[in-house]
Design a protein around this motif. Structure first.
Motif, PDB file in Angstrom:
ATOM      1  N   GLY A 183       4.741  -2.539 -20.258  1.00 25.55           N
ATOM      2  CA  GLY A 183       4.967  -3.787 -20.794  1.00 25.55           C
ATOM      3  C   GLY A 183       6.901  -3.669 -20.767  1.00 25.55           C
ATOM      4  O   GLY A 183       7.797  -4.607 -20.853  1.00 25.55           O
ATOM      5  N   SER A 184       7.771  -2.619 -21.344  1.00 27.37           N
ATOM      6  CA  SER A 184       9.044  -2.881 -21.509  1.00 27.37           C
ATOM      7  C   SER A 184       9.353  -1.609 -21.150  1.00 27.37           C
ATOM      8  O   SER A 184       8.113   0.226 -20.973  1.00 27.37           O
ATOM      9  N   PRO A 192      -1.271  -2.834 -21.361  1.00 25.32           N
ATOM     10  CA  PRO A 192       0.080  -2.706 -20.411  1.00 25.32           C
ATOM     11  C   PRO A 192       1.205  -2.394 -21.179  1.00 25.32           C
ATOM     12  O   PRO A 192       1.758  -2.499 -22.227  1.00 25.32           O
ATOM     13  N   PRO A 245       7.871  -8.812 -21.475  1.00 16.67           N
ATOM     14  CA  PRO A 245       7.003  -7.516 -20.301  1.00 16.67           C
ATOM     15  C   PRO A 245       7.207  -8.175 -19.129  1.00 16.67           C
ATOM     16  O   PRO A 245       7.101  -8.988 -18.232  1.00 16.67           O
ATOM     17  N   ASN A 280      11.986  -2.037 -12.949  1.00 20.96           N
ATOM     18  CA  ASN A 280      10.823  -3.026 -12.846  1.00 20.96           C
ATOM     19  C   ASN A 280      10.384  -2.193 -11.442  1.00 20.96           C
ATOM     20  O   ASN A 280      11.217  -2.385 -10.930  1.00 20.96           O
ATOM     21  N   LEU A 328       0.467  -8.929 -16.329  1.00 18.88           N
ATOM     22  CA  LEU A 328       0.799  -7.989 -16.289  1.00 18.88           C
ATOM     23  C   LEU A 328       0.473  -6.545 -14.913  1.00 18.88           C
ATOM     24  O   LEU A 328       1.139  -5.397 -15.077  1.00 18.88           O
TER      25      LEU A 328
END
Length: 240
Positions: free
Chosen positions: A54-55, A52, A228, A75, A83
């Protein structure tokens, strides 16, 4: 006049910018909102070669290797501890997670929930209607609850609710643009939904998440960091 002024300030036809973002306020709370036209390269991001993303920074790094960058990101829906998306997730026409239509716990299961679909244009579709007649989506993410449903607020929202949180969501304007908004102050669902309906003028809007809510908007000098994330939505452009 209020709705027209906001939409004009967000993105006039023919402007060169891929995304137009602005800060706003409503009933004493601060918001930031970004407008994306259907002609832009809007994508969803979940996994890279090492798992993932994540950011926002991880997505930026992956795009930089291809001579690309993010013009905007946020997001893009609820996710599990690993995730993975909580509901339907389609990336580049490939379905990675199935549609969930049953009632359940938490905000996601507060029916009706819905799907943000990016195909020939942008649409927000109630989940069971999506199942009954699936549209062609190049990218899609399911979340919930729906904030605005054909111009009406979600029936479970309470005006005086003391459930305050930072929130983000997406609506589709009459001219087809996707309007991504995030509250910079803690607000309840009723106020957040009314911001979409009464200020941005959308007839359908979808809640994406709460405390995880983050925005990447260079135009606003904004690059939120935190724990994350699962799915991320962003507009991709060529690097300068």
């Amino acid at each position: 006049m209020r709705i027209e002024a906001v939409l004009l300030a967000l993105c006039l036809p023919g402007m060169a910018q891929a995304v137009t973002c602005r800060d706003d306020s409503f009933e004493g709370a601060s918001y930031s909102v970004c407008a994306v036209s259907p002609e832009e390269d809007l994508r969803l991001f979940l996994n890279g070669p090492e798992g993932p993303y994540g950011s926002f920074a991880a997505v930026e790094t992956a795009l930089a290797a291809k001579g690309q960058k993010l013009a905007f990101a946020m997001n893009a829906g609820m996710f599990h501890s690993d995730l993975s998306p909580a509901g339907l997730y389609i990336e580049n026409r490939q379905q990675k997670m199935r549609l969930i239509t049953s009632e359940g716990p938490g905000n996601f299961g507060l029916l009706p929930n819905g799907v943000f679909c990016a195909g020939e244009g942008f649409a927000i579709i109630e989940s069971r209607a999506f199942k009954a007649s699936p549209p062609e989506c190049r990218y899609a993410t399911q979340s919930g609850p729906l904030l605005v449903i054909d111009g009406a607020l979600h029936p479970m929202f309470v005006p005086g609710s003391d459930s305050f949180n930072y929130r983000n969501g997406v609506g589709v304007a009459e001219d087809g643009r996707a309007l991504f908004a995030i509250s910079n102050d803690a607000v309840n669902f009723h106020a957040f939904a009314r911001y979409f309906r009464d200020v941005l003028g959308v007839k359908n809007a979808l809640f994406l998440d709460g405390s995880i809510s983050r925005l990447y908007a260079p135009e606003l000098d904004r690059d939120d960091m935190g724990f994350p994330m699962g799915p991320i939505v962003g507009v991709v452009t060529a690097r300068d």
